[in-house]
Design an enzyme around this catalytic site. Structure first.
Site, PDB file in Angstrom:
ATOM      1  N   LYS A  79      40.472 -21.774  66.091  1.00 53.24           N
ATOM      2  CA  LYS A  79      40.789 -22.661  67.211  1.00 53.24           C
ATOM      3  C   LYS A  79      42.229 -22.473  67.654  1.00 53.24           C
ATOM      4  CE  LYS A  79      37.358 -26.103  65.852  1.00 53.24           C
ATOM      5  NZ  LYS A  79      37.102 -27.331  65.078  1.00 53.24           N
ATOM      6  N   GLN A  95      39.442 -32.390  62.308  1.00 52.63           N
ATOM      7  CA  GLN A  95      38.414 -31.498  61.770  1.00 52.63           C
ATOM      8  C   GLN A  95      37.531 -32.214  60.753  1.00 52.63           C
ATOM      9  OE1 GLN A  95      37.812 -28.226  62.704  1.00 52.63           O
ATOM     10  NE2 GLN A  95      36.014 -28.367  61.379  1.00 52.63           N
ATOM     11  N   ASP A 136      36.599 -33.401  71.267  1.00 52.97           N
ATOM     12  CA  ASP A 136      35.314 -33.148  70.610  1.00 52.97           C
ATOM     13  C   ASP A 136      34.176 -33.861  71.333  1.00 52.97           C
ATOM     14  OD1 ASP A 136      35.148 -31.351  68.513  1.00 52.97           O
ATOM     15  OD2 ASP A 136      35.916 -32.755  67.024  1.00 52.97           O
TER      16      ASP A 136
END
Length: 305
Positions: free
Chosen positions: A57, A101, A124
């Site tokens: 990422k 995460q 997200d």
């Protein structure tokens, strides 16, 4: 126009083209605003798979010209400490996207941490506010994997001179991260949608009814080849590691939820694993960060974002 069955949907190739377009958008937005979109990824602990995801990422964020920050916390971090950090990031005007995460250590509540993120910075798309916006058809931030899956489906349909409108879609998997938002996205495309799962009665028959079959159940080769309708579109979201025997001994292999070789004989188009949906997830995270940046700065959202 393509006419043969078993067309392989090139998720890796599409993701690269999307990143190239996003890099152009970043450059244009910098010229207009004098600012650079900023994504912050927070990782707690040393989970090996998470470490790889976070590294990728960061690299891809920087590659398209955005600012990338990775905050690494030990697994001894308390939930209260993580929540304080999220609050600081929420209040930082330079930070446009926040991603914590998953999975988190067992002593932390993922739901509580996600709920603490400002929905407008929730790249997200997991916050209940963004889930609600999607459910009622309002503009919001959409979870990355379903968004990428929809992009691949629409692109595949266009190559066949086809449309998703009116098709019967079956999603195997009911998670908040993939299954439920995927259903909402396909409903918005005028599909008729069924959410199935591992306990659905007559699951094979339900799958055989699908013009669009999305597998997101998390079990290797769970969807058999003869569960796939003739000329269906198949999106395999699964990422599973299995052991296979080779002349050199037992080796680990990544496979999807669909028995790929058997299914592609029936499918009109199908995503492979790897190099299918996976690369689209990070590309759509970058897409969401640019969208969040524009919304926070009162800028027009670029076409296609």
């Amino acid at each position: 126009m393509l006419t043969t069955r078993g067309h392989i949907i090139d998720g890796a190739g599409y993701a690269k083209s999307l990143r190239d377009r996003l890099a152009e958008h970043v450059s244009s937005l910098q010229e207009v605003s004098g600012k650079t979109p900023c994504l912050v990824v927070v990782i707690v602990g040393e989970d090996p798979a998470s470490q790889i995801y976070v590294k990728n990422k960061g690299e891809q964020t920087q590659a398209i010209g955005m600012e990338s920050r990775t905050l690494r916390l030990p697994d001894t971090t308390s939930e209260a400490e993580l929540l304080r950090l999220v609050d600081e990031l929420n209040r930082d005007p330079v930070v446009n996207g926040i991603l914590v995460q998953l999975p988190l250590p067992a002593h932390m509540s993922s739901l509580k941490v996600i709920d603490a993120i400002n929905p407008d910075k929730d790249v997200d798309g997991f916050h209940v506010t963004n889930a609600g916006r999607l459910a009622v058809g309002l503009d919001g931030i959409v979870p990355c994997t379903p968004l990428g899956s929809l992009m691949l489906l629409k692109d595949a349909a266009e190559k066949f001179g086809d449309t998703l409108r009116g098709k019967n879609a079956v999603i195997v998997g009911r998670s908040n991260i993939v299954g439920k938002p995927m259903a909402q996205l396909l409903l918005a495309q005028d599909c008729t949608v069924t959410i199935a799962h591992s306990r659905t009665q007559n699951l094979a028959e339900v799958c055989r009814s699908a013009d669009i079959l999305v597998a997101a159940v998390g079990r290797a080769h769970f969807i058999k080849g003869d569960w796939v309708k003739d000329s269906a579109y198949v999106i395999d979201v699964g990422i599973n590691r299995i052991q296979v025997e080779t002349p050199e001994g037992s080796k680990s292999k990544v496979v999807g939820d669909v028995d790929f070789e058997a299914a592609k004989a029936n499918a009109l188009a199908i995503t492979p694993v790897p190099k299918g949906v996976g690369p689209m997830t990070i590309a759509c995270l970058l897409n969401n960060t640019i969208k969040a940046f524009c919304l926070q700065n009162g800028l027009a959202i670029p076409d296609g974002v």
